[in-house]
Motif scaffolding. Structure first.
Motif, PDB file in Angstrom:
ATOM      1  N   ASP A 146      50.347  32.291  44.957  1.00 30.47           N
ATOM      2  CA  ASP A 146      51.444  32.167  45.295  1.00 30.47           C
ATOM      3  C   ASP A 146      51.579  33.168  46.404  1.00 30.47           C
ATOM      4  O   ASP A 146      52.704  34.007  46.786  1.00 30.47           O
ATOM      5  CB  ASP A 146      52.762  32.352  44.608  1.00 30.47           C
ATOM      6  N   GLY A 147      50.380  33.543  47.083  1.00 30.04           N
ATOM      7  CA  GLY A 147      50.370  34.415  48.294  1.00 30.04           C
ATOM      8  C   GLY A 147      50.282  35.843  48.137  1.00 30.04           C
ATOM      9  O   GLY A 147      49.929  36.581  48.991  1.00 30.04           O
ATOM     10  N   ARG A 148      50.152  36.075  46.767  1.00 28.58           N
ATOM     11  CA  ARG A 148      49.818  37.502  46.303  1.00 28.58           C
ATOM     12  C   ARG A 148      48.340  37.739  45.674  1.00 28.58           C
ATOM     13  O   ARG A 148      48.271  36.797  44.560  1.00 28.58           O
ATOM     14  CB  ARG A 148      50.925  38.026  45.298  1.00 28.58           C
ATOM     15  N   THR A 149      47.607  38.521  46.026  1.00 27.14           N
ATOM     16  CA  THR A 149      46.253  38.786  45.452  1.00 27.14           C
ATOM     17  C   THR A 149      46.121  39.932  44.849  1.00 27.14           C
ATOM     18  O   THR A 149      46.643  41.029  45.113  1.00 27.14           O
ATOM     19  CB  THR A 149      45.203  38.932  46.770  1.00 27.14           C
ATOM     20  N   SER A 150      45.713  39.820  43.580  1.00 22.24           N
ATOM     21  CA  SER A 150      45.405  41.122  42.700  1.00 22.24           C
ATOM     22  C   SER A 150      44.177  40.715  41.932  1.00 22.24           C
ATOM     23  O   SER A 150      43.606  39.636  42.078  1.00 22.24           O
ATOM     24  CB  SER A 150      46.797  41.201  41.786  1.00 22.24           C
ATOM     25  N   ASP A 151      43.987  41.652  41.113  1.00 23.73           N
ATOM     26  CA  ASP A 151      42.712  41.712  40.132  1.00 23.73           C
ATOM     27  C   ASP A 151      43.012  40.895  38.886  1.00 23.73           C
ATOM     28  O   ASP A 151      44.164  41.254  38.380  1.00 23.73           O
ATOM     29  CB  ASP A 151      42.345  42.809  39.733  1.00 23.73           C
ATOM     30  N   TYR A 152      42.273  40.157  38.425  1.00 20.75           N
ATOM     31  CA  TYR A 152      42.366  39.363  37.112  1.00 20.75           C
ATOM     32  C   TYR A 152      41.223  39.550  36.226  1.00 20.75           C
ATOM     33  O   TYR A 152      40.083  40.013  36.720  1.00 20.75           O
ATOM     34  CB  TYR A 152      42.615  37.949  37.449  1.00 20.75           C
ATOM     35  N   ARG A 153      41.178  39.460  34.968  1.00 22.40           N
ATOM     36  CA  ARG A 153      40.228  39.488  33.848  1.00 22.40           C
ATOM     37  C   ARG A 153      40.184  37.663  33.621  1.00 22.40           C
ATOM     38  O   ARG A 153      41.083  37.258  33.000  1.00 22.40           O
ATOM     39  CB  ARG A 153      40.343  40.225  32.686  1.00 22.40           C
ATOM     40  N   PHE A 154      38.854  37.288  33.721  1.00 24.17           N
ATOM     41  CA  PHE A 154      39.051  35.675  33.562  1.00 24.17           C
ATOM     42  C   PHE A 154      37.971  35.482  32.518  1.00 24.17           C
ATOM     43  O   PHE A 154      37.125  36.287  32.067  1.00 24.17           O
ATOM     44  CB  PHE A 154      38.082  35.292  34.815  1.00 24.17           C
ATOM     45  N   ALA A 155      38.525  34.429  31.786  1.00 24.43           N
ATOM     46  CA  ALA A 155      37.609  33.991  30.649  1.00 24.43           C
ATOM     47  C   ALA A 155      36.945  32.563  31.044  1.00 24.43           C
ATOM     48  O   ALA A 155      37.438  31.798  31.341  1.00 24.43           O
ATOM     49  CB  ALA A 155      38.380  33.821  29.270  1.00 24.43           C
ATOM     50  N   GLU A 156      35.451  32.596  30.790  1.00 24.33           N
ATOM     51  CA  GLU A 156      35.018  31.719  31.149  1.00 24.33           C
ATOM     52  C   GLU A 156      34.452  30.772  29.954  1.00 24.33           C
ATOM     53  O   GLU A 156      33.690  31.307  29.179  1.00 24.33           O
ATOM     54  CB  GLU A 156      33.543  31.927  31.947  1.00 24.33           C
TER      55      GLU A 156
END
Length: 480
Positions: A146-156
């Motif tokens: 939604d237009g906001r970029t931030s860091d994430y922890r992804f689970a694959e």
């Protein structure tokens, strides 16, 4: 200012504050690190739960367009097949990076095959139908939602659909709240650290000042004693049973010993002046008479006074050396038995006095022969002055020690005076009349010389009824 920061109170405060500061910093870093790890694990768990929920739907045959990912705005989800094509995504997800694939934008399709794979390998591989992989991989990436970029922890998580297609589900959990929580805790700690350190410094300063207050009182009293010279005064002893109280007690003991030493020195000087005055006055009188009337000069009497003055001066000098801890330059092994025999052989006898000797072999003493001879000579002189008719000298060496006894058959020494006779310039009334000019230093010198060796000189009652002087020199003693 220099005295303030150089005081024990200031150093204790600075030291305690520094230690607490270091401890708080280390503890704070540990807390922040643990909090960061815990929140990261929580984000991993959230991402894994979302990824497995989506993978479970795909494994049960749910089509990509019916995964209902509209509620996953806070946890973006992206489904990618082996060819790198995006098969499904969250509605608000606009961009994903760092998920192990090239940047994939929703709606984009590419035939790019992941490194190390090709189409033939994909076609030849036997797919796992309707199965969710047990393995999960966590990675850190960035996403634009939604237009906001931030860091994430992804689970694959990999999943095989009932149709035999293998896809990878990426689900992310934002790290913004984690980092905000860590930042909040860090700011709180940094804000509270100065206040806590100020409290520690204030408490340490007050406690140290209270603890050192008796020390200040002791120092003030010592300054007063030094300025006034009144050694009868004592420092205050605090009621607490701590090191400061022990210091005060030791200080008072030192002051008492110093007072006794000064009193003894003053008495010694006064007695020495008194004893020297008589022979000097006698010499002056005889010289004045000889000057006015040369025919009245009596040289023998004059020589006796000079000899008496010489002996007294030598005794005073020896006592001064003993008090100063003066030691002979070259101590040597001394045969006590031989020394006793020589002294008795060369000692002149007077009148009907009989000297009996019982000399056994005794261990040698490493020390000054002249001073040992002085001890024996003084004891014999004292015994001869007080004996009625006989003096007995015995020597033996039990268990490696040396025991020398000198006894007489005189009136003896009353028990109340048996310690007084070893004081300097002390002469009992009866002894004073028979002393033939003695100054009362012989026994004091003898005891000081024996104690310098580590032994002792005592007096008791002899079998003959007179005084029994006993010298005990321990084994391996050194007499200076």
């Amino acid at each position: 200012m220099v005295r303030l920061f150089g005081s024990v109170q200031a150093r204790a405060t600075v030291g305690a504050t520094a230690v607490v500061s270091a401890a708080l910093v280390i503890t704070g870093l540990a807390v922040v690190s643990l909090l960061r790890v815990h929140l990261a694990e929580h984000a991993d768990l959230q991402a894994e739960i979302t990824a497995r929920e989506t993978a479970a739907k795909l494994a049960t045959g749910t089509p990509y367009d019916r995964l209902d990912l509209d509620d996953a705005d806070e946890q973006p989800v992206q489904v990618v097949d082996l060819a790198g094509r995006v098969r499904a995504k969250s509605v608000q997800l606009q961009a994903v990076g760092g998920t192990g694939r090239r940047m994939v934008r929703p709606g984009a399709a590419t035939a790019t095959t992941p490194p190390g794979e090709d189409d033939d390998d994909i076609d030849d591989e036997e797919p796992r139908r309707g199965q969710v992989s047990e393995e999960v991989r966590h990675i850190t990436g960035r996403a634009t939602v939604d237009g906001r970029t931030s860091d994430y922890r992804f689970a694959e998580v990999e999943v095989t659909t009932p149709a035999g297609e293998t896809v990878t589900v990426y689900a992310g959990a934002s790290l913004a709240m984690t980092r905000e929580a860590v930042a909040t805790v860090t700011r709180t700690m940094l804000a509270g650290l100065p206040l806590l350190l100020a409290l520690v410094a204030a408490v340490t300063w007050l406690v140290t000042r209270r603890a050192l207050r008796p020390v200040a009182a002791i120092r003030h009293e010592l300054e007063e004693i030094t300025s006034s010279g009144d050694l009868a005064r004592r420092v205050p002893v605090p009621r607490s049973r701590d090191e400061v109280a022990e210091l005060a007690g030791t200080t008072n003991q030192t002051l008492a010993a110093l007072q006794r030493s000064v009193d003894r020195q003053r008495a010694f000087v006064a007695d020495a002046a008194h004893e020297l005055r008589s022979p000097i006055a006698s010499l002056r009188t005889q010289l004045e008479v000889a000057t006015a009337h040369p025919g009245l000069l009596e040289p023998p009497e004059l020589i006796d006074d000079v000899v008496r003055l010489q002996h007294l001066t030598a005794d005073l000098l020896l006592l001064a050396r003993i008090d100063a801890g003066d030691h002979p330059v070259s101590p040597e092994p001394v045969d006590i038995a031989e020394l006793v025999r020589e002294e008795l052989e060369h000692r002149p006898t007077s009148g009907d006095l009989v000297i009996k000797a019982e000399v056994a072999e005794a261990p040698k003493v490493h020390g000054s022969r002249s001073r040992l001879a002085r001890v024996l000579s003084n004891l014999l002189d004292n015994a001869e002055r007080h004996a009625a008719g006989s003096v007995r000298v015995s020597l033996d060496g039990p268990d490696g020690a040396v025991v020398l006894r000198v006894a007489d058959d005189g009136t003896g020494v009353p028990p109340a005076d048996r310690e007084r006779i070893f004081e300097r310039f002390v002469r009992l009334d009866e002894a004073r009349s028979r002393d033939d000019g003695g100054a009362g230093l012989g026994l004091a010198i003898a005891r000081d010389l024996v104690r310098a060796l580590g032994g002792d000189l005592t007096v008791g009652e002899a079998p003959e009824g007179g005084a029994l002087f006993e010298v005990l020199i321990p084994a391996d003693a050194h007499m200076w």
